[in-house]
Motif scaffolding. Sequence first.
Motif, PDB file in Angstrom:
ATOM      1  N   VAL A 137      51.621  33.963  67.869  1.00  0.00           N
ATOM      2  CA  VAL A 137      52.108  33.155  68.991  1.00  0.00           C
ATOM      3  C   VAL A 137      51.738  31.687  68.775  1.00  0.00           C
ATOM      4  CG1 VAL A 137      51.787  32.723  71.465  1.00  0.00           C
ATOM      5  CG2 VAL A 137      52.127  35.050  70.633  1.00  0.00           C
ATOM      6  N   VAL A 138      50.519  31.440  68.318  1.00  0.00           N
ATOM      7  CA  VAL A 138      50.102  30.066  68.029  1.00  0.00           C
ATOM      8  C   VAL A 138      50.970  29.481  66.915  1.00  0.00           C
ATOM      9  CG1 VAL A 138      48.207  28.653  67.126  1.00  0.00           C
ATOM     10  CG2 VAL A 138      47.747  30.399  68.845  1.00  0.00           C
ATOM     11  N   GLU A 139      51.239  30.261  65.901  1.00  0.00           N
ATOM     12  CA  GLU A 139      52.049  29.784  64.772  1.00  0.00           C
ATOM     13  C   GLU A 139      53.465  29.429  65.221  1.00  0.00           C
ATOM     14  OE1 GLU A 139      52.939  28.658  60.844  1.00  0.00           O
ATOM     15  OE2 GLU A 139      51.014  29.061  61.781  1.00  0.00           O
ATOM     16  N   VAL A 140      54.062  30.267  66.057  1.00  0.00           N
ATOM     17  CA  VAL A 140      55.413  29.984  66.549  1.00  0.00           C
ATOM     18  C   VAL A 140      55.415  28.689  67.372  1.00  0.00           C
ATOM     19  CG1 VAL A 140      57.217  30.792  68.136  1.00  0.00           C
ATOM     20  CG2 VAL A 140      56.248  32.347  66.449  1.00  0.00           C
ATOM     21  N   ALA A 141      54.417  28.521  68.225  1.00  0.00           N
ATOM     22  CA  ALA A 141      54.328  27.294  69.023  1.00  0.00           C
ATOM     23  C   ALA A 141      54.165  26.068  68.126  1.00  0.00           C
ATOM     24  CB  ALA A 141      53.174  27.394  70.012  1.00  0.00           C
ATOM     25  N   VAL A 142      53.361  26.194  67.086  1.00  0.00           N
ATOM     26  CA  VAL A 142      53.158  25.075  66.160  1.00  0.00           C
ATOM     27  C   VAL A 142      54.444  24.756  65.400  1.00  0.00           C
ATOM     28  CG1 VAL A 142      51.981  24.432  64.010  1.00  0.00           C
ATOM     29  CG2 VAL A 142      50.672  25.347  65.910  1.00  0.00           C
ATOM     30  N   LEU A 143      55.174  25.773  64.975  1.00  0.00           N
ATOM     31  CA  LEU A 143      56.414  25.531  64.239  1.00  0.00           C
ATOM     32  C   LEU A 143      57.478  24.889  65.125  1.00  0.00           C
ATOM     33  CD1 LEU A 143      56.627  28.706  61.987  1.00  0.00           C
ATOM     34  CD2 LEU A 143      55.942  26.385  61.345  1.00  0.00           C
ATOM     35  N   VAL A 144      57.556  25.310  66.385  1.00  0.00           N
ATOM     36  CA  VAL A 144      58.482  24.662  67.315  1.00  0.00           C
ATOM     37  C   VAL A 144      58.090  23.200  67.495  1.00  0.00           C
ATOM     38  CG1 VAL A 144      59.210  24.594  69.743  1.00  0.00           C
ATOM     39  CG2 VAL A 144      59.166  26.761  68.508  1.00  0.00           C
ATOM     40  N   HIS A 145      56.803  22.955  67.623  1.00  0.00           N
ATOM     41  CA  HIS A 145      56.324  21.579  67.763  1.00  0.00           C
ATOM     42  C   HIS A 145      56.629  20.757  66.514  1.00  0.00           C
ATOM     43  CE1 HIS A 145      53.072  18.433  67.857  1.00  0.00           C
ATOM     44  NE2 HIS A 145      53.744  18.218  68.968  1.00  0.00           N
ATOM     45  N   ALA A 146      56.477  21.351  65.356  1.00  0.00           N
ATOM     46  CA  ALA A 146      56.738  20.623  64.104  1.00  0.00           C
ATOM     47  C   ALA A 146      58.215  20.262  63.988  1.00  0.00           C
ATOM     48  CB  ALA A 146      56.301  21.462  62.910  1.00  0.00           C
ATOM     49  N   VAL A 147      59.099  21.176  64.352  1.00  0.00           N
ATOM     50  CA  VAL A 147      60.534  20.874  64.294  1.00  0.00           C
ATOM     51  C   VAL A 147      60.885  19.788  65.295  1.00  0.00           C
ATOM     52  CG1 VAL A 147      62.825  21.834  64.747  1.00  0.00           C
ATOM     53  CG2 VAL A 147      61.186  23.121  63.377  1.00  0.00           C
ATOM     54  N   TRP A 148      60.360  19.896  66.514  1.00  0.00           N
ATOM     55  CA  TRP A 148      60.629  18.901  67.543  1.00  0.00           C
ATOM     56  C   TRP A 148      60.110  17.528  67.107  1.00  0.00           C
ATOM     57  CZ3 TRP A 148      62.249  20.861  72.549  1.00  0.00           C
ATOM     58  CH2 TRP A 148      62.593  19.864  73.446  1.00  0.00           C
ATOM     59  N   ALA A 149      58.927  17.496  66.548  1.00  0.00           N
ATOM     60  CA  ALA A 149      58.355  16.227  66.087  1.00  0.00           C
ATOM     61  C   ALA A 149      59.143  15.670  64.915  1.00  0.00           C
ATOM     62  CB  ALA A 149      56.892  16.430  65.696  1.00  0.00           C
ATOM     63  N   GLY A 150      59.627  16.527  64.037  1.00  0.00           N
ATOM     64  CA  GLY A 150      60.446  16.062  62.917  1.00  0.00           C
ATOM     65  C   GLY A 150      61.719  15.393  63.381  1.00  0.00           C
ATOM     66  N   VAL A 151      62.346  15.966  64.394  1.00  0.00           N
ATOM     67  CA  VAL A 151      63.558  15.357  64.958  1.00  0.00           C
ATOM     68  C   VAL A 151      63.219  14.017  65.598  1.00  0.00           C
ATOM     69  CG1 VAL A 151      65.318  15.620  66.752  1.00  0.00           C
ATOM     70  CG2 VAL A 151      64.752  17.550  65.270  1.00  0.00           C
ATOM     71  N   ASP A 152      62.112  13.959  66.324  1.00  0.00           N
ATOM     72  CA  ASP A 152      61.708  12.697  66.949  1.00  0.00           C
ATOM     73  C   ASP A 152      61.319  11.649  65.916  1.00  0.00           C
ATOM     74  OD1 ASP A 152      62.197  13.642  69.447  1.00  0.00           O
ATOM     75  OD2 ASP A 152      60.098  14.019  69.965  1.00  0.00           O
ATOM     76  N   LEU A 153      60.674  12.066  64.842  1.00  0.00           N
ATOM     77  CA  LEU A 153      60.304  11.115  63.788  1.00  0.00           C
ATOM     78  C   LEU A 153      61.518  10.574  63.067  1.00  0.00           C
ATOM     79  CD1 LEU A 153      57.142  12.676  62.127  1.00  0.00           C
ATOM     80  CD2 LEU A 153      57.286  10.487  63.292  1.00  0.00           C
ATOM     81  N   ALA A 154      62.535  11.404  62.891  1.00  0.00           N
ATOM     82  CA  ALA A 154      63.742  10.955  62.201  1.00  0.00           C
ATOM     83  C   ALA A 154      64.475   9.892  63.004  1.00  0.00           C
ATOM     84  CB  ALA A 154      64.661  12.141  61.933  1.00  0.00           C
ATOM     85  N   GLY A 155      64.403   9.975  64.324  1.00  0.00           N
ATOM     86  CA  GLY A 155      65.114   9.026  65.162  1.00  0.00           C
ATOM     87  C   GLY A 155      64.293   7.828  65.572  1.00  0.00           C
ATOM     88  N   ALA A 156      63.027   7.798  65.233  1.00  0.00           N
ATOM     89  CA  ALA A 156      62.150   6.707  65.669  1.00  0.00           C
ATOM     90  C   ALA A 156      62.013   5.648  64.574  1.00  0.00           C
ATOM     91  CB  ALA A 156      60.773   7.256  66.025  1.00  0.00           C
ATOM     92  N   ASP A 157      61.759   4.435  65.013  1.00  0.00           N
ATOM     93  CA  ASP A 157      61.530   3.332  64.082  1.00  0.00           C
ATOM     94  C   ASP A 157      60.020   3.155  63.917  1.00  0.00           C
ATOM     95  OD1 ASP A 157      62.053   1.180  62.407  1.00  0.00           O
ATOM     96  OD2 ASP A 157      62.004  -0.250  64.070  1.00  0.00           O
ATOM     97  N   ILE A 158      59.455   3.970  63.033  1.00  0.00           N
ATOM     98  CA  ILE A 158      58.008   4.002  62.830  1.00  0.00           C
ATOM     99  C   ILE A 158      57.717   3.733  61.363  1.00  0.00           C
ATOM    100  CG2 ILE A 158      55.956   5.472  62.980  1.00  0.00           C
ATOM    101  CD1 ILE A 158      57.319   6.979  65.229  1.00  0.00           C
ATOM    102  N   ASP A 159      56.611   3.053  61.114  1.00  0.00           N
ATOM    103  CA  ASP A 159      56.185   2.734  59.758  1.00  0.00           C
ATOM    104  C   ASP A 159      56.009   4.015  58.937  1.00  0.00           C
ATOM    105  OD1 ASP A 159      55.251   1.252  57.595  1.00  0.00           O
ATOM    106  OD2 ASP A 159      53.178   1.393  58.274  1.00  0.00           O
TER     107      ASP A 159
END
Length: 121
Positions: free
Chosen positions: A40-62
Amino acid sequence: MNAWVEGAVLLACAAAALLFVVDLVRDRNTLDSHFVALAVVEVAVLVHAVWAGVDLAGADIDGSDQAKVISYLGAMAIGPVLGAYFGLIERSRAGTFSMLLAVATVAALEARVIDIWSTLV
């Protein structure tokens, strides 16, 4: 990143840690329910990683800040897998303790990712 997903990761870590502590106090060996909690922890972490990856792709971050967030997310994804591995090879209380350590590490890394992300956005 989504606060609900971050909260879900921390809640899953807290529930798993509570299960591990109760079973350590009761002097129980590693059980199948421990592996379910880690899944359950792993699934939550993987969902978070995908969500963060999408947010990182759209953000203007160094680039260096992006690499830092990605490395923390990668370490978070590996944590429950390592905990399960050590729980499988050592089916005593030491295996349960290693699972507890893995979940605590994931929670600490999640707190750090939240802190890093709040300074970037």
